[in-house]
Design an enzyme around this catalytic site. Sequence first.
Site, PDB file in Angstrom:
ATOM      1  CB  SER A  82      -9.352  -2.103   4.362  1.00  0.00           C
ATOM      2  OG  SER A  82      -9.924  -3.331   3.816  1.00  0.00           O
ATOM      3  NE  ARG A  96      -3.484  -1.994  -0.509  1.00  0.00           N
ATOM      4  CZ  ARG A  96      -3.448  -3.909  -0.651  1.00  0.00           C
ATOM      5  NH1 ARG A  96      -1.992  -3.630  -1.334  1.00  0.00           N
ATOM      6  NH2 ARG A  96      -3.852  -4.830  -0.337  1.00  0.00           N
ATOM      7  CD  GLU A 145      -5.519   0.148   3.026  1.00  0.00           C
ATOM      8  OE1 GLU A 145      -5.224  -0.852   3.388  1.00  0.00           O
ATOM      9  OE2 GLU A 145      -5.928   0.018   1.675  1.00  0.00           O
TER      10      GLU A 145
HETATM   11  C1  FAD Z   1     -15.539   0.064  -0.709  1.00  0.00           C
HETATM   12  C2  FAD Z   1     -14.069   0.027  -1.272  1.00  0.00           C
HETATM   13  C3  FAD Z   1     -13.295  -1.102  -1.890  1.00  0.00           C
HETATM   14  C4  FAD Z   1     -12.209  -1.196  -1.398  1.00  0.00           C
HETATM   15  N1  FAD Z   1     -11.145  -2.438  -1.561  1.00  0.00           N
HETATM   16  C5  FAD Z   1     -10.050  -2.098  -2.386  1.00  0.00           C
HETATM   17  C6  FAD Z   1      -8.330  -3.283  -2.236  1.00  0.00           C
HETATM   18  O1  FAD Z   1      -9.597  -4.349  -2.588  1.00  0.00           O
HETATM   19  N2  FAD Z   1      -7.483  -2.579  -2.451  1.00  0.00           N
HETATM   20  C7  FAD Z   1      -6.939  -1.662  -1.772  1.00  0.00           C
HETATM   21  O2  FAD Z   1      -6.141  -1.464  -2.264  1.00  0.00           O
HETATM   22  N3  FAD Z   1      -7.645  -0.774  -2.071  1.00  0.00           N
HETATM   23  C8  FAD Z   1      -9.188  -1.030  -1.983  1.00  0.00           C
HETATM   24  N4  FAD Z   1      -9.841   0.269  -1.535  1.00  0.00           N
HETATM   25  C9  FAD Z   1      -9.338   1.563  -1.126  1.00  0.00           C
HETATM   26  C10 FAD Z   1      -9.147   2.468  -2.943  1.00  0.00           C
HETATM   27  O3  FAD Z   1     -10.430   2.186  -3.596  1.00  0.00           O
HETATM   28  C11 FAD Z   1      -7.627   2.155  -3.594  1.00  0.00           C
HETATM   29  O4  FAD Z   1      -6.321   2.487  -2.572  1.00  0.00           O
HETATM   30  C12 FAD Z   1      -7.364   3.244  -4.766  1.00  0.00           C
HETATM   31  O5  FAD Z   1      -6.080   2.785  -5.642  1.00  0.00           O
HETATM   32  C13 FAD Z   1      -7.585   5.006  -4.592  1.00  0.00           C
HETATM   33  O6  FAD Z   1      -7.795   5.667  -5.876  1.00  0.00           O
HETATM   34  P1  FAD Z   1      -8.101   6.657  -5.879  1.00  0.00           P
HETATM   35  O7  FAD Z   1      -8.271   7.349  -7.885  1.00  0.00           O
HETATM   36  O8  FAD Z   1      -9.532   6.823  -5.561  1.00  0.00           O
HETATM   37  O9  FAD Z   1      -7.253   7.480  -5.075  1.00  0.00           O
HETATM   38  P2  FAD Z   1      -7.470   8.616  -3.782  1.00  0.00           P
HETATM   39  O10 FAD Z   1      -8.725   8.000  -3.262  1.00  0.00           O
HETATM   40  O11 FAD Z   1      -8.079   9.824  -4.591  1.00  0.00           O
HETATM   41  O12 FAD Z   1      -5.901   8.718  -3.584  1.00  0.00           O
HETATM   42  C14 FAD Z   1      -5.437   8.241  -2.858  1.00  0.00           C
HETATM   43  C15 FAD Z   1      -3.840   8.420  -3.028  1.00  0.00           C
HETATM   44  O13 FAD Z   1      -3.484   8.314  -3.886  1.00  0.00           O
HETATM   45  C16 FAD Z   1      -2.364   9.390  -5.005  1.00  0.00           C
HETATM   46  N5  FAD Z   1      -3.006   9.778  -5.887  1.00  0.00           N
HETATM   47  C17 FAD Z   1      -4.636   9.782  -7.017  1.00  0.00           C
HETATM   48  N6  FAD Z   1      -3.977   9.443  -7.914  1.00  0.00           N
HETATM   49  C18 FAD Z   1      -3.123  10.030  -8.049  1.00  0.00           C
HETATM   50  C19 FAD Z   1      -2.247  10.365  -9.911  1.00  0.00           C
HETATM   51  N7  FAD Z   1      -2.668  10.750 -10.359  1.00  0.00           N
HETATM   52  N8  FAD Z   1      -0.241  10.511  -9.012  1.00  0.00           N
HETATM   53  C20 FAD Z   1      -0.342  10.483  -7.988  1.00  0.00           C
HETATM   54  N9  FAD Z   1      -1.304   9.782  -6.891  1.00  0.00           N
HETATM   55  C21 FAD Z   1      -2.174  10.450  -7.007  1.00  0.00           C
HETATM   56  C22 FAD Z   1      -3.570  10.792  -3.725  1.00  0.00           C
HETATM   57  O14 FAD Z   1      -2.749  11.733  -3.543  1.00  0.00           O
HETATM   58  C23 FAD Z   1      -4.301   9.863  -2.630  1.00  0.00           C
HETATM   59  O15 FAD Z   1      -2.421   9.708  -1.921  1.00  0.00           O
HETATM   60  C24 FAD Z   1     -11.465   0.327  -1.693  1.00  0.00           C
HETATM   61  C25 FAD Z   1     -11.967   1.067  -1.312  1.00  0.00           C
HETATM   62  C26 FAD Z   1     -13.529   1.389  -1.286  1.00  0.00           C
HETATM   63  C27 FAD Z   1     -14.762   2.256  -0.914  1.00  0.00           C
END
Ligand code: FAD
Length: 304
Positions: free
Chosen positions: A223, A174, A293
Amino acid sequence: MSNSVDSIKNIINGFSVRRDVPLYELTSFRIGGPASYVWEVSDPDSLCKLTDLARLHKIPFVLLGRGTNVLADDKGYSGLLIRFDRPLHPPVFSGETVRACAGTSLTQLARETVENGLMGMECLCGIPGSVGGACAMNAGAYGAEIAQILKRVRVYENGTDRWMNVEAGMLGYRRSIFSFPDRIVLEAEFVLQQDDGFAKERMLDCLRRRKEKQPLEFPSAGSVFKRPEGHFAGALIEQCGLKGMRIGGAAVSEKHAGFIVNLGGATERDVTELIRTIQETVCREKHVQLECEIKRLEELQCTF
Ligand SMILES: Cc1cc2nc3c(=O)[nH]c(=O)nc-3n(C[C@H](O)[C@H](O)[C@H](O)COP(=O)(O)OP(=O)(O)OC[C@H]3O[C@@H](n4cnc5c(N)ncnc54)[C@H](O)[C@@H]3O)c2cc1C
């Protein structure tokens, strides 16, 4: 901040920035007050230009993908929030390689890889983030993670737009070096394998398991805690009798104790208090320190 606000007004000229957008509309937790300036972008070149201007004028800004791993403040955010959550173009397939814009939905990309006869990404289907967010977080599920398939990343860093080859140690559990504010992911290239004939079955099985085990019917950020060495956060929380515990509108999910859900009207304060109670209880009863996380939006802010 008033100087910053004036500077923001100057630099956003020509960019279609929205004013006073509630953060609960921009995050999967459905929590957070108004963000003063929000810019939703698909074009990497405009993104680089605006972040250069923001840095030049020392304007505080944060970058989000789809906002599925963040907790926003009840007071909102007074800087510039950039949401990079839409692709400029569809994924480009070439043999066993696929290149995707950072704003692409990871779930959509995973589906398309299976439709294109490839395997390696099918277990990531159902993670609700963007490709950029998934690279930043090294997202993973059911034994698969981004690090296993990521080959190259197009990043913007210190005024330079370049492709970086992925090497050992760049991504861990992560975490990754491809994360804002150090770097902005613009595109990512993945190397997959020819489907062994069961990729679709595995993808559907993962989606079914998510629906069965996760509280997808309520807003959340997935999570809340990282998996502690040798344990599962959800199991520890459940063993401490915290399943269902509620503070205000936030509760430890009855379905999966590793999730905090917004039952309606939850505030950042409710979630913070619940996290603190969980950490203290698990530490006292199980001698395990749970590490978050999910990220707090204000902590992501670019500093100068
Ligand atoms: C119902 C649910 C289930 C989930 N299941 C999982 C799972 O099974 N496994 C898992 O790992 N995660 C899971 N997640 C968490 C989440 O979806 C992941 O961490 C996902 O990768 C975050 O992507 P995001 O675009 O929403 O990032 P954001 O939440 O918008 O940002 C997260 C981080 O990434 C950075 N970021 C975003 N875009 C960029 C970019 N283009 N360049 C550099 N940095 C960037 C942001 O600045 C921030 O620090 C879950 C979430 C939910 C709500």
